[in-house]
Scaffold this active site. Structure first.
Site, PDB file in Angstrom:
ATOM      1  N   GLU A 156       2.356   1.542  12.913  1.00  0.00           N
ATOM      2  CA  GLU A 156       3.185   1.919  11.766  1.00  0.00           C
ATOM      3  C   GLU A 156       4.410   1.038  11.681  1.00  0.00           C
ATOM      4  O   GLU A 156       4.816   0.630  10.603  1.00  0.00           O
ATOM      5  CB  GLU A 156       3.606   3.386  11.867  1.00  0.00           C
ATOM      6  CG  GLU A 156       4.128   3.982  10.550  1.00  0.00           C
ATOM      7  CD  GLU A 156       5.619   3.800  10.346  1.00  0.00           C
ATOM      8  OE1 GLU A 156       6.120   4.100   9.244  1.00  0.00           O
ATOM      9  OE2 GLU A 156       6.323   3.362  11.287  1.00  0.00           O
TER      10      GLU A 156
ATOM     11  N   ASP B 203       3.741   4.215  18.104  1.00  0.00           N
ATOM     12  CA  ASP B 203       4.362   2.917  18.341  1.00  0.00           C
ATOM     13  C   ASP B 203       5.839   2.984  17.961  1.00  0.00           C
ATOM     14  O   ASP B 203       6.249   3.781  17.119  1.00  0.00           O
ATOM     15  CB  ASP B 203       3.645   1.797  17.593  1.00  0.00           C
ATOM     16  CG  ASP B 203       3.675   1.948  16.081  1.00  0.00           C
ATOM     17  OD1 ASP B 203       3.592   3.093  15.586  1.00  0.00           O
ATOM     18  OD2 ASP B 203       3.786   0.923  15.372  1.00  0.00           O
TER      19      ASP B 203
END
Length: 384
Positions: free
Chosen positions: A139, A73
């Protein structure tokens, strides 16, 4: 093009702005599955948070077991028109790869995958032990449906990791200048001072909490928390805002709130740190000021991976490729290493972080190739 660059471009072309996956994990999963890895796609849920996809892949059996960890991500690109090249076009220009996630941290994931594939090809398709990938899509967001749950899932199915390399952009100025061997902890709270609401023209009938909270903020800010430790700088308390929620020009507020964050070392546990701050507030206020602290939940304690054979092995691989001996550092913000450290020793080493989260995030293609060589050197040394 190099294998690492090919993989990196495929990953960067996926607009996986957290918590969206946009196909990024699928790119990596297919690559690893084709190389003989067992792969597992897992979606985790949490009330109040977005469901998030994760990937675990493993090849080999037994020990030693090294895992490469990371996240696919990315943060939003901001104004795409301000980029020299589209943030998700994965453009190479002048020997430089542009794109959101180039350094944080799809580039490092690509290098790890390329290094592992090359190692397997040169060693009969199997390691002398186990290699795994622990990759999350959560994250950059709240980090509740990512690595922390993936590790718990892996542990419950009997996975045991001996060492971990996390590909966060650890280097400051040049590839090979820094390994993150630990991280400071992060603890946040709100200092609340109670007053009495009243008309601004009649202060004798009210009690203004603003001068009192201002004095507390100044006193807490001026008093050091500690002097640091062997591997960490001094802890620091930073006030982030002072607020009353008061839109009026003629009303003395009933309450004032000051938000703060502490980046702390390993001198104290978070419980001890909370107790220290509360004791200081109590001493400063006495019976004169009504104040309290509301603490935010924290899963980010300080940790350190002690130097040893694994650290030496990684340093040797870096020095062989770059000619630089990296510094072991514990600065910067938090990362998913704070979760991994509870399962095995973890070091963070990836690309140069100067452009992470910025417009025109980018990395030289030469750094991708060099990082691949470093990871390849780690594997050769690890499975001697």
């Amino acid at each position: 093009m190099s294998k690492a660059l090919d993989i990196a471009r495929d990953l960067l072309a996926c607009p996986s702005v957290t918590p969206a996956d946009a196909g990024a994990l699928g790119v990596l999963e297919k690559l690893l599955k084709d190389a003989g890895f067992e792969t597992y796609r897992l979606t985790f849920s949490e009330p109040g948070a977005d469901d998030t996809d994760n990937l675990y892949a493993r090849i080999g059996a037994g020990h030693p077991h090294i895992t490469f960890a990371g996240h696919t991500d990315v943060v939003p690109p901001g104004d795409n028109a301000a980029w020299s090249h589209d943030a998700f076009a994965a453009t190479v220009d002048g020997g430089v790869l542009y794109g959101r996630g180039a350094v944080d941290m799809k580039g490092a994931i690509a290098c790890a995958a390329a290094a592992v594939l090359d190692y397997l090809e040169a060693n009969g398709g199997k390691p002398k032990g186990s290699i795994s990938f622990l990759i999350t899509g959560d994250e950059e967001g709240p980090a509740v449906n990512g690595t922390v749950k993936l590790l718990d899932w892996a542990a419950k199915r009997g996975e045991k990791f001996d060492h971990c390399l996390l590909g966060e952009p650890s280097n400051v100025n040049a590839l090979g200048d820094c390994i993150k061997a630990g991280r400071r902890g992060s603890l946040s709270g709100t200092l609340i001072v109670e007053g009495k609401q009243g008309h601004a023209a009649y202060p004798d009938r009210a009690h203004n909490p603003l001068p009192e909270i201002a004095s507390l903020v100044a006193a807490l800010d001026a008093d050091p928390l500690d002097q640091g430790s062997d591997h960490f700088p001094p802890s620091n308390l930073e006030f982030l805002s002072i607020d009353t929620g008061n839109p009026a020009w003629n009303v003395i507020p009933a309450q004032a709130r000051a938000r703060f964050n502490i980046r702390h070392n390993d001198c104290r546990t978070q419980d001890a740190l909370r107790a220290l701050i509360e004791a200081r507030v109590e001493k400063l206020t006495g019976n004169r000021i009504t104040a309290r602290i509301e603490w935010e939940p924290s899963n980010a304690d300080a940790f350190l991976t002690q130097p040893g054979a694994f650290t030496d092995l990684v340093i040797d691989a870096i020095e062989e490729v770059t000619g630089r001996k990296p510094k072991l550092d514990t600065g910067g913000g938090t990362s998913d290493a704070r979760f991994i450290t509870h399962y095995c020793p973890v070091l963070e080493f990836g690309l140069v972080g100067q452009t992470m989260h910025q417009i025109d995030e980018r990395t030289p293609v030469a750094d991708l190739d060099a990082l691949t060589q470093i990871y390849r050197g780690v594997l050769t040394r690890y499975f001697k």
